[in-house]
Motif scaffolding. Structure first.
Motif, PDB file in Angstrom:
ATOM      1  N   VAL A   1      18.074  74.467 -34.044  1.00 45.82           N
ATOM      2  CA  VAL A   1      18.732  74.498 -32.734  1.00 45.82           C
ATOM      3  C   VAL A   1      18.924  75.938 -32.258  1.00 45.82           C
ATOM      4  O   VAL A   1      18.809  76.238 -31.069  1.00 45.82           O
ATOM      5  CB  VAL A   1      20.089  73.762 -32.784  1.00 45.82           C
TER       6      VAL A   1
ATOM      7  N   THR B   1      16.445  77.611 -29.893  1.00 44.63           N
ATOM      8  CA  THR B   1      16.363  77.223 -28.485  1.00 44.63           C
ATOM      9  C   THR B   1      17.241  78.086 -27.585  1.00 44.63           C
ATOM     10  O   THR B   1      17.138  77.982 -26.360  1.00 44.63           O
ATOM     11  CB  THR B   1      16.753  75.747 -28.312  1.00 44.63           C
TER      12      THR B   1
ATOM     13  N   ARG C   1      18.321  81.376 -25.696  1.00 47.74           N
ATOM     14  CA  ARG C   1      17.625  82.561 -25.203  1.00 47.74           C
ATOM     15  C   ARG C   1      18.145  83.833 -25.851  1.00 47.74           C
ATOM     16  O   ARG C   1      17.377  84.720 -26.237  1.00 47.74           O
ATOM     17  CB  ARG C   1      17.776  82.651 -23.680  1.00 47.74           C
TER      18      ARG C   1
END
Length: 500
Positions: free
Chosen positions: A490, A493, A495
């Motif tokens: 996770v 993901t 930025r």
């Protein structure tokens, strides 16, 4: 983020996988399978070229300008998350090049299921029985590598960032110890248990090939077999007892086995018994097996009636045998089968899915939410109720006689929230693709917890091959999410995670 360092370590991983593929290539050559041999060699060459390119281009990346390591926790998390995706892709090559399947999605599914130790397969029982020796070996080897071997070997060879690499596997004690020594100890334990398991199966009457393959799958808690009927093919109580013992061992925290390795069994096991997690783990397996046995006994199955497709459960020992094996296999997330438990009464099927949800111990090769999280969640809930009833009282959540930090409790609740969200979204996605609800829910549960067989359309006598490509890709993602316990994957993901 030191991206060159991440690429260098991923290149080392791909080179490692290329070398590992030479083992099933040798197996294929030994059994006279030239087409399979060429497929593995071509796959190893492709992986070797890719890995060597990444290593050579980024070979100076692990050291900063001052000569100190330039590899920290973020890079470690990036490597962990990307490594499982990359390993699944590289591991799919032999299935394509050896002719096992012509579907890229099916090859990726089988590979991801192997490396994540899930054991869900797109192959039918008859197709499994007809697999070449090299491919059958590769399927089970991915379990052994994915279970713990690849993590330990990777940390041993590349100690930079080792603390970060171990953390997503839930092994807190190893994280606090010296990484290299701990990695060697765990690798030694893992190999020793695998050899003992293979030897025990061989002495029980299995061929050396079958014994090695099933020891790979048991210790990796994966469940792939070279027999379409799984362990049920052998119809041997002794083989089942051996597998039960080693499945329980594989589902136990490997820090305990590491302590046995260093200090001896008497001193270390006495200390291990003080662990709430270990006692609860054994209690759940033992109590659940007895409960299942009595339910099956009262149900009776066919009760010895001729021509019935149901098993005969008129004898309590038969009930105890099937119930214990099935529960241990499911709760440790191994996924071996000796009977089609999807034909059992609903209460038995429900109890098995509860076992699949709970899973094994932290720091083991097993899946599930882990027993220690269950214990923390229950105690935190009770403490919250006490605090609500007595607002001025100071109530702490304790484990093994020591109060837990708020971070540990918060981490558990966060994990459970992520698990529920992933399970809901996954079940919704499969339902959207036309999968019936029992199949969707239990398929998601068993892929997310790396168990393998579920109920209904993905039961122990069925397979995942009939699902559409989109459903298989969703389940692949859930397998990797569950294996990495969400955080490492996770995190990729976000930025800001990749910013300098």
């Amino acid at each position: 983020m030191n991206l060159p360092a991440v690429r260098w370590l991923l290149g080392c991983l791909v080179l490692l996988l290329a070398g590992i593929q030479l083992v099933p290539a040798c197996v294929s050559a030994y059994y006279g399978e030239p087409l399979v041999f060429r497929g593995f060699m071509l796959s190893a060459v492709i992986a070797g070229v890719l890995g060597a390119g990444l290593v050579l281009v980024n070979r100076r990346a692990l050291r900063g300008g001052n000569g100190r390591p330039a590899f920290f926790r973020r890079e470690g998390l990036a490597v962990v998350g990307l490594a499982w995706l990359l390993a699944s892709a590289v591991g799919a090559l032999p299935f394509l090049l050896c002719g096992t399947t012509s579907s890229i999605v099916d090859a990726l599914f089988e590979s991801a299921s192997g490396f994540t130790t899930t054991g869900a397969s797109i192959l039918t029982p008859s197709e499994i029985d007809g697999l070449p020796f090299g491919i059958a070996f590769w399927r089970c080897l991915t379990h052994w590598v994915g279970g713990i071997g690849i993590v330990v070997v990777f940390v041993t060879i590349f100690p930079a960032g080792g603390r970060s690499l171990f953390r997503p596997e839930g092994n807190r004690e190893v994280d606090a110890a010296r990484v290299r020594d701990s990695a060697f100890a765990l690798l030694g334990v893992y190999v020793t248990l695998t050899v003992l398991h293979a030897l025990a199966l061989w002495l029980a009457g299995l061929s050396s090939f079958d014994a090695v393959l099933h020891s790979f799958s048991s210790m990796g808690t994966g469940g792939f077999s070279n027999r379409g009927a799984s362990i049920g093919y052998y119809r041997s109580p002794l083989v089942e007892v051996i597998c039960i013992i080693f499945m329980i061992a594989a589902g136990t925290n490997f820090v305990i086995w590491g302590a046995v390795w260093r200090r001896g069994p008497i001193r270390s096991l006495t200390q291990a018994w003080a662990s709430t997690e270990l006692r609860l783990y054994l209690l759940l397996l033992g109590g659940g097996s007895i409960l299942l046995s009595f339910v099956l006994w009262f149900w009776g199955g066919s009760n010895g009636a001729a021509g019935s497709e149901l098993p005969d459960y008129s004898r309590f020992l038969s009930c105890l045998r099937d119930a214990t094996f099935s529960l241990v296999s499911i709760q440790t997330s191994t996924g071996f089968a000796t009977t089609d438990f999807d034909r059992w009464p609903d209460v038995c099927r429900f109890l098995l899915m509860v076992g699949a949800f709970i899973g094994a111990c932290a720091g083991s090769t097993g899946g599930g939410i882990k027993v220690f999280r269950l214990a923390i969640a229950v105690r935190a809930s009770l403490s919250a109720v006490k605090s609500f009833a007595r607002p001025r009282a100071i109530v702490q959540v304790a484990m093994d006689g020591r109060p837990l930090e708020g971070e540990a409790v918060a981490s558990t609740t966060t994990y459970l929230a992520l698990w529920i969200l992933a399970a809901l979204l996954g079940s919704f996605a499969l339902s959207l693709f036309g999968v019936d609800l029992p199949t969707a829910i239990t398929g998601v549960l068993c892929c997310l917890n790396n168990v393998g067989p579920g109920l209904a359309g993905v039961g122990p006598a069925a397979d995942y091959g009939y699902l559409d490509a989109a459903s298989k890709l969703v389940l692949c993602l859930l397998m990797i999410l569950g294996r990495l316990e969400f955080y490492a994957l996770v995190a990729l993901t976000f930025r800001g995670f990749w910013s300098k």
